[in-house]
Structures are given as structure tokens and as C-alpha cells.
Motif scaffolding. Structure first.
Motif, PDB file in Angstrom:
ATOM      1  N   HIS A   1      74.709 -40.306 117.468  1.00 51.91           N
ATOM      2  CA  HIS A   1      75.049 -41.666 117.063  1.00 51.91           C
ATOM      3  C   HIS A   1      75.456 -41.700 115.587  1.00 51.91           C
ATOM      4  O   HIS A   1      74.736 -41.201 114.739  1.00 51.91           O
ATOM      5  N   GLY A   2      76.621 -42.257 115.301  1.00 51.10           N
ATOM      6  CA  GLY A   2      77.088 -42.349 113.923  1.00 51.10           C
ATOM      7  C   GLY A   2      78.014 -41.224 113.506  1.00 51.10           C
ATOM      8  O   GLY A   2      78.567 -41.243 112.414  1.00 51.10           O
ATOM      9  N   MET A   3      78.196 -40.230 114.393  1.00 50.00           N
ATOM     10  CA  MET A   3      79.020 -39.088 114.019  1.00 50.00           C
ATOM     11  C   MET A   3      80.498 -39.464 113.897  1.00 50.00           C
ATOM     12  O   MET A   3      81.222 -38.885 113.079  1.00 50.00           O
ATOM     13  N   ASP A   4      80.950 -40.430 114.684  1.00 49.18           N
ATOM     14  CA  ASP A   4      82.359 -40.821 114.597  1.00 49.18           C
ATOM     15  C   ASP A   4      82.684 -41.322 113.190  1.00 49.18           C
ATOM     16  O   ASP A   4      83.717 -40.989 112.621  1.00 49.18           O
TER      17      ASP A   4
END
Lengths: 474, 194
Positions: free
Chosen positions: B56-59
Motif C-alpha cells: 500500500h502506497g508504493m504507487d
């Protein structure tokens, strides 16, 4: 930011046993497909295979002799064939509910059981699809069901709910299979990367489509998964609604009811959860997955069984009320006849299994009792089969003209085909358990507390990302 | 690891291959996320992060624009819906009209189920095959598979890969950048392809 952890205040528990690591999940799930099958698996598999053989033989005999080998008669033109069809489709619905509806509602506990339930959906729908195919009599004309241009220049009737069924169940099967396979890609990659021999590496490598866990891929993948969930949610509601239209759009007393779509959908979810529990309780203990599929899961599923069972009980009561309230003497007679006529035994079996037995789950002691849960899940499976039997056969067996009233007796072929469809279901299911990761490995890892990159970070962190992103875009 | 900069890196890949990727391995999502932010801020474009599950949040950490998949699905939904309308209208209104149950040949309520189902069916094709298209899958050959350590990416390890083909790539400075993110291990992946 730690929104992945359980909310202790309202009694939420950890989704998997605390201390579970990524490696442990990989090991526990992959091991099942890598070690020789336990003896119990072989016993169950060979038994199931035997029944599948019975199914093949019985269907062959049916094709050879015609549908007269069934107990169907006039006036009972639909009997076990359509009962089995509706029963199997209904069982499938829990899989989609778990994989799609609970996904959209962010019910993360579904993660341990969704793969399992999706597989069950696909195999149940395969069993269901057999019945409309073989009940048409002249099976070599089964292609009439599809809108195929033909030399007779005729087309199917798009106003017929039977045709809607073809589209609804066909779409349901296709979309469920795509959803299932999409979820499996990263897990096939796990098996590929763990495989010790070349055959496994080749087969799982082929199925994994060259998945390399790239975040650029995960982005589209997660979006695809969410869209599929959003599509499957109305789809699953539509499928059993359309199945119920087969009855509701007719002018048969006992069938012609507007309550049918929601009532069928609730019953479908009810029976499906029961089947998930039946299968899961066995697999969980045989393959020692108690750390991943915990008592919390079982209890939550029992609560859903209690809720849907109560909805189904309400629908039974409402049918009776409306039959009386309608003032229609045929409608009134059908319902009195259901409860007190020659099929009263079937009706009260249904009531005991579907309405009374799940009520035990009001008590926490009972819904956390595994043997009792197993027994009730079997009761519900039986009860839901009887529900369809009651709706179909009791409505038909005494129609408008008393001189043509009759009674339905199943023949050995009826029984063989039904038992055989169970055999086919379990054959497919046991193969699945043996060769495919039965728990969604990647997804289960993502609900561990360690999976969050933010669980030590503060709330400004997300803001920093936005800022940096915006700066880069300039 | 800064003191180790002069040590030659491990090379993996087939005989006679040319260097294609720098591959750095990490233990935790947080570590790989910070590495991704650094690589993003250094302005690289041909690089990737590999994680056993979507982090989560890697994009955002990679600076990726939003997925375009929704547009593909929306297009397919329209195609599905119009196919159903055309099919029913052609079959039951134009080519072979007949009256059942006193309903007219062109009866809108009876359109609903089939239109809905075909819309969903084609949208689902759009979602799955559109995802394959955007991800350029299936693709069974890729340089990252030359690395044995990379097999742990589907278990419990996290990786950043930077392509030699990236315009910002520099043998020394890219390596230093990755080393500054404190990976477990860095290696050069070679491949025969271009």
C-alpha cells in the motif's frame, strides 16, 4: 496509519495467529501441493471418482433412452433435474459473495477463505450447468438455447427467462473463472519459484504467465481485481434472481411471487456458506491450516448462516401470509398442501433444517463448536435441497385440474445423477486442493501487520508522497 | 555498505550476456518503499519494484500515474451493452418477430437481463485481458528470472530493479544510489537480449 490491525475495542481479533510471517504463509499453503497426498485424500478422491463414473454412466443411459428414465411425469414436468440445478447454482453464490461482496466491504477476514470459496463456486456451477443441458430431452438440439444463426431462420425467444438463464449462468461461470484465475496468478508464481523439479516449474511457470511481482503490474492487477469484484457483486445478485424468474414469471400458483428474487438470493448465500463450512472444516484439519483459518472465520461464517437462515425463514412465512392475503383459492391451496399434503414430510424437513437448526447459532458457545457447526452445515445443505424440491414439485404435483394430480417418485437414474454430480464436485474440489494453492498466499500476506510500509510512520508521510509526486510532475 | 563500493558486484545470468539490470534486495516493505522514493526522486524512468504482495502506497512512492484500466473496462461495457441490444432487436424484432404472452415484439423490460449480463461479461473480459495488455503479460522470459535470489520475491523478499537502458543510468552513481538505501544485496543481472 495502522488501519490494518484489529480494532481491539470492538472485540476484533487478529486475522491470522500473531507471529505468522510471510515465509510461514508461503510454507503452510505451498506445502500441501508439494508433499505426497495424505491417505485420506486418496480415499476421498477415489470414492469421488467412482461417483463421477456413475454420473457419466447414468447420463449416457439417459441420452440413450430419453428423459423417461427419470421419475418426471405429467403434471410433475420438472423435478430433481431443476432442483439440482438451482441447488448447485445457489451453492456457488457464497463463493462470489466472499470473494467480491466482502472484498468491496473491506472485510479482510475473507482473505483466508476466498480462494477456497471461489473454487467451490466454479465447481458448483459446472455441476449446475449439467442439468439444464441434459434435461432438454433431445440433447443434440441443446444448441437451440444459444442465439446461433441457423438454416431454419429462427431465433431463441429473448422474452423467456429460460434464455435469460443461459446468459446469466454462462456469464456467471465465465466471470467467476476469470476472477479465480486472476487471483491465482501471483500464487502460481510462488509455486513456480519454489518448485524443485522441471515439470512443476514448467507447469506453474506457464500458468503464472511470467508474473514477476512488479509493482507496475500490481497496480493494474489490483485495479482489475477491484473492477471484477464490483462487476461480480451485482452479477451474483442477478444470477439467482434470473433463476427465480424461471418460476416467478410463470402463472403457476406457488411460483408466481414477487418475493422470489431476494428470497432465492438469500437462500443461495445461506446454502453456499454451509457448503464452504462443510468443505473448509475438513480441509483445515486434514491439511493443518488452523493458524490461517481460525475460529474467528468459523464464527463469522456462522453468523452469516444465522442471518441468511433467518431471512429465508421470514420468506417462508411471508409466502404463507401472501397466499392467504391474496384471497386466491389456488394460491391458498398450494401452500396448505405444501405444509399438510402428501409432501408435508419434505416441507417439514426443509423447515427443521433451514429455519430451526441455524437458530442455535445465537449462542456463542454453539457457533464456536466445530463438530456442531459441521453438523448444522450439513443440515443446511440438505434443507436447501429440500427447499428447491418443495418449491418445484409441490407446486406442480397438484395443478388446476384435480383429475391430473399426481405424485413424483425418483427413479434410480434420478438418484445416480444427483449422487454423481456430488462425485464430480468433490473430484474437482479434491484435485484443486491438491494442486492449487487453496489459500490466497499473496493476499493473505498483505493483511499481516508487517505488510504495511507505514506502520511505524506518522500521518504526514502520505502528504510527503503527494508533495514529491507533484514536484516530479512539474 | 558505502565502504564496499569498490568491491565488484556479483553477476548473474547466461554466459556471454550483457548487463541489463541492477537488482537490489530488501527485507521489509518499509525498506523497499524508501528505496523506491530515492530512485523516483533521482528521476529514473525504466525501473521497477518487486514485492510478494501489493504494498500500500508504493504507487505514490514510485510516482506512477493512475491505472488506465478503467477506461478499457468502460469501453468494453458499452460494447457489451450495445451488442446485447442489437442482438435482441435483430433476433426478436427484425429477423424473427413473434408474440409470446401478449407482449409486443419490441418489449423493453425483457431486454434487461440479457443486456445486463452481456455488459458484465464484456466488462470482465476488459478487466482481465486489459490488465494483461497493460502489463504485457504473458511474458515468460525476463532478465529478472536469471537471478536465483529473485525467486524469493514471491515469498518474503522485496526488490528494486533499475535497467541499464535508463537514460539516467550510470555504472557508479546508480550503484551508489542503491547502496545508500541499505539493501541486503546488490547484483548485476545479465541477459543475452539486446
Amino acid at each position: 496509519m495502522s488501519n490494518d490491525g484489529p480494532i481491539q475495542d470492538i472485540g476484533e481479533k487478529h486475522l491470522v495467529v500473531p507471529g505468522t510471517t510471510f515465509r510461514k504463509i508461503t510454507e503452510a499453503v505451498s506445502r500441501v501441493t508439494e508433499t505426497p497426498a495424505p491417505r485420506g485424500w486418496w480415499i476421498m478422491f477415489l470414492t469421488a471418482l467412482l461417483f463421477t463414473g456413475v454420473l457419466g454412466a447414468a447420463i449416457g443411459y439417459l441420452f440413450f433412452r430419453g428423459v423417461g428414465v427419470w421419475g418426471n411425469n405429467s403434471p410433475v414436468g420438472w423435478a430433481w433435474d431443476i432442483t439440482n440445478f438451482v441447488w448447485w447454482v445457489g451453492i456457488g453464490h457464497a463463493g462470489t459473495l466472499i470473494s467480491a461482496v466482502l472484498f468491496l466491504f473491506r472485510q479482510k477476514w475473507r482473505t483466508s477463505i476466498n480462494r477456497f470459496a471461489e473454487a467451490m463456486t466454479i465447481f458448483a456451477v459446472i455441476c449446475a450447468l449439467i442439468f439444464p443441458g441434459i434435461h432438454v430431452g433431445r440433447v443434440w438440439h441443446a444448441y437451440y438455447m444459444f442465439p446461433i444463426p441457423n438454416s431454419m431462420a429462427i431465433w431463441p425467444n429473448f422474452k423467456s427467462p429460460l434464455l435469460w438463464d443461459v446468459f446469466a449462468v454462462g456469464t456467471y461461470f465465465t466471470v467467476s473463472t476469470l476472477f479465480w484465475f486472476t487471483g491465482l496468478i501471483p500464487d502460481f508464481a510462488t509455486l513456480r519459484d519454489r518448485s524443485a523439479n522441471r515439470i512443476r516449474r514448467a507447469v506453474y511457470g506457464f500458468l503464472a504467465l511470467g508474473w514477476r511481482s512488479s509493482n507496475r503490474h500490481w497496480q493494474n492487477y489490483e485495479r482489475a481485481y477491484m473492477i471484477l469484484a464490483a462487476l461480480s457483486t451485482p452479477l451474483v445478485l442477478s444470477v439467482h434472481s434470473v433463476v427465480s424468474f424461471d418460476f416467478a414469471t410463470s402463472v403457476e400458483p406457488g411460483w408466481h411471487a414477487t418475493i422470489f428474487p431476494p428470497y432465492f438470493v438469500a437462500g443461495a448465500i445461506f446454502s453456499g456458506f454451509a457448503m464452504v463450512l462443510t468443505l473448509m472444516l475438513v480441509a483445515r484439519s486434514v491439511f493443518k491450516l488452523t493458524d490461517l483459518v481460525t475460529m474467528t472465520h468459523i464464527e463469522l461464517m456462522n453468523k452469516i448462516i444465522l442471518a441468511t437462515g433467518t431471512i429465508v425463514g421470514y420468506a417462508y412465512a411471508m409466502e404463507f401470509f401472501i397466499a392467504w392475503y391474496s384471497g386466491n383459492q389456488y394460491e391458498r391451496y398450494v401452500f396448505l398442501n405444501r405444509a399438510f399434503g402428501p409432501y408435508a414430510w419434505a416441507y417439514w424437513t426443509m423447515i427443521s433444517c433451514n429455519v430451526i437448526s441455524p437458530q442455535l447459532f445465537w449462542f456463542k458457545k454453539l457457533r464456536t463448536n466445530i463438530p456442531l457447526t459441521f453438523v448444522i452445515s450439513i443440515f443446511v445443505n440438505i434443507g436447501m435441497w429440500f427447499e428447491r424440491f418443495v418449491i418445484i414439485v409441490t407446486s406442480l404435483h397438484r395443478d388446476f385440474i384435480p383429475s391430473s394430480w399426481g405424485y413424483f417418485h425418483p427413479t434410480p437414474v434420478d438418484i445416480a445423477i444427483y449422487m454423481g454430480s456430488l462425485g464430480l464436485f468433490f473430484t474437482l474440489f479434491l484435485l484443486f486442493i491438491r494442486w492449487v494453492p487453496m489459500i490466497a498466499i499473496a493476499e493473505l500476506k498483505s493483511v499481516l501487520p508487517e505488510a504495511s510500509a507505514h506502520h511505524h510512520a506518522d500521518d504526514h508521510h502520505g502528504h510527503d508522497h503527494d508533495h514529491a509526486h507533484a514536484a516530479k510532475a512539474e | 555498505m558505502a565502504d564496499a563500493t569498490n568491491k565488484p558486484l556479483t553477476r548473474v545470468g547466461p554466459e556471454g550476456g550483457t548487463p541489463v539490470l541492477l537488482l537490489a534486495e530488501y527485507d521489509t516493505p518499509a525498506a523497499v518503499m524508501h528505496a523506491a522514493e530515492k530512485v523516483r526522486d533521482a528521476g529514473f524512468t525504466r525501473w521497477d519494484v518487486h514485492t510478494p504482495f501489493p504494498v500500500h502506497g508504493m504507487d505514490k512512492a514510485m510516482g506512477l500515474p493512475d491505472s488506465r484500466l478503467g477506461w478499457i473496462v468502460a469501453t468494453m461495457a458499452l460494447i457489451g451493452f450495445s451488442t446485447a441490444v442489437s442482438l435482441i432487436t435483430w433476433a426478436n424484432v427484425v429477423s424473427y418477430p413473434f408474440i409470446v404472452g401478449g407482449k409486443p415484439a419490441f418489449s423493453i423490460p425483457s431486454y434487461a437481463p440479457v443486456c445486463f449480463e452481456l455488459t458484465v461479461l464484456l466488462s470482465a473480459f476488459g478487466a482481465v485481458f486489459g490488465m494483461f495488455g497493460l502489463n504485457k503479460l504473458p511474458r515468460h522470459h525476463h532478465a529478472v528470472f536469471e537471478s536465483d535470489r529473485f525467486r524469493a520475491v514471491t515469498d518474503d523478499k522485496f526488490f528494486v530493479s533499475v535497467e541499464y537502458a535508463d537514460p539516467k543510468f550510470d555504472d557508479v552513481r546508480t550503484r551508489e544510489l542503491l547502496e545508500s538505501t541499505k539493501p541486503n544485496h546488490i547484483e548485476i543481472v545479465e541477459d543475452n537480449e539486446s
